[in-house]
Design a protein around this motif. Structure first.
Motif: not given
Ligand code: AQP
Length: 327
Positions: A76, A78, A82, A295, A298-299, A301-303, A305-306, A309
């Motif tokens: 993971t 991230f 975020q 991309q 970014i994908d 890092l987005t996944a 962070a999800e 979290n």
């Protein structure tokens, strides 16, 4: 499966010290552990940062994470800011720590030395680092030797909280340190650790340095006048540092390297180290160039962070309940 957490500050390009001391372990660990690797931008702002540079550095470090071999399907990955839980747990732990133990941190002492006024964040940085680690119920923290004291503080805070609020509040983590190159020293001054923010660019090799820069920095590296390629940290700190770098990059024991260079001067030794370093960094730079503006980065890092979290909210709920906070 053990949980692993570590982070890197986006305060410039990752250097050989960060890589050999910490990041190489990240890659090894991702196969058998549940790993969380963070770009700790909240730590970066404990000293002033140029906002544009900081944004760029965050993505550079993220791309370097993937370029050295971190696989977002296994790890993971991230960005700290975020995940709001880091700041919240940091605050809670600030209320558990005492100022005396923070003033004792050697990194605080060295970063605040000679400054007329020092930001509060620089003092409380190790508490935020403790929060980063404890937020994920971390078992193992792969870091360089310079972070030993901060890991001890993290353990102390976890044990203190568990003692007062219940033994299951926090998992008490362990540091994991490399056997070789756990502390890579500056090339221009082998009494100081190699650092991203040192003024002299020839004090470090950044993973993205071009071949000429690598050559220049190594050929200029401080050695001594006796001309013997021998490991002796006290009397020959410069040569010893170069030997540990070569040993870490080639996986050859230092004693073997000493034998190989018996009767050779520093010139031959340094030239070989230049070639070894260039070869080791070439694939990382190629991967970086492919990933940095994609991309996919970014994908990932987005996944990341999800997921971070999700896990952090469960820990926070447990901690808030243990402290009697909320409704
Ligand atoms: N010289 C080093 N030798 C071995 N390991 C090192 N690390 C840092 N310097 C060395 C390890 O790298 C990881 C990431 O470090 P960081 O970015 O969080 O912060 P730092 O320790 O403060 O590193 P720098 O490069 O010196 O950054 P600046 O100049 O911004 O302070 C950590 O695991 C660290 O132990």
């Amino acid at each position: 499966m053990n949980r692993v957490f570590s982070g890197v500050q986006p305060t410039g390009n990752i250097h050989l010290g960060n890589y050999l001391g910490a990041l190489r372990q990240f890659v090894e660990l991702q196969n058998d552990n549940d790993c969380f690797y963070c770009i700790v931008d909240e730590h970066a702002i404990t000293v002033p940062q140029d906002p544009k540079e900081l944004k760029k550095s965050i993505l550079d470090v993220a791309a370097l994470y993937l370029a050295i071999g971190l696989d977002p399907k296994k790890s993971t990955v991230f960005v700290q800011s975020q995940v709001p839980g880091h700041a919240e747990l940091g605050w809670i732990l600030n209320c558990v720590s005492v100022t005396g133990e923070l003033y004792r941190m050697t990194q605080f002492k060295s970063k605040s030395k000679g400054q007329e006024s020092v930001g509060t964040g620089l003092l409380t940085y190790p508490v935020l680092m403790a929060a980063d680690i404890l937020l994920y119920d971390t078992n193992i923290v792969p870091v360089g030797n310079d972070q030993k004291q901060h890991i001890e503080l993290t353990r102390d805070l976890a044990i203190r909280v568990n003692h007062k609020y219940g033994e299951k509040t926090f998992v008490v983590p362990e540091g994991r340190f490399m056997k070789s190159a756990a502390r890579v020293m500056a090339l221009d001054d082998p009494t100081q650790k190699m650092s991203k923010s040192a003024q002299n660019v020839h004090s470090r090799i950044s993973l993205l340095d071009d071949d000429n820069k690598i050559k220049k920095s190594i050929m200029k590296a401080t050695t001594d006048s006796d001309g013997e390629v021998r490991y002796d940290v006290e009397n020959k700190p410069g040569v010893s540092n170069l030997l540990s770098i070569m040993s870490a990059l080639t996986d050859r024991p230092i004693e073997q390297l000493e034998k190989d260079y018996e009767g050779h001067g520093y010139g031959d030794f340094k030239k070989d180290l230049v070639a070894i370093t260039i070869d080791a960094l070439r694939p990382i730079k190629e991967n970086f160039n492919e990933i940095r503006y994609s991309q996919d980065l970014i994908d990932a890092l987005t996944a990341g962070a999800e997921r971070a979290n999700e896990i952090s909210l469960a820990t926070l709920k447990r901690v808030r309940d243990a402290f009697g906070m909320g409704i």
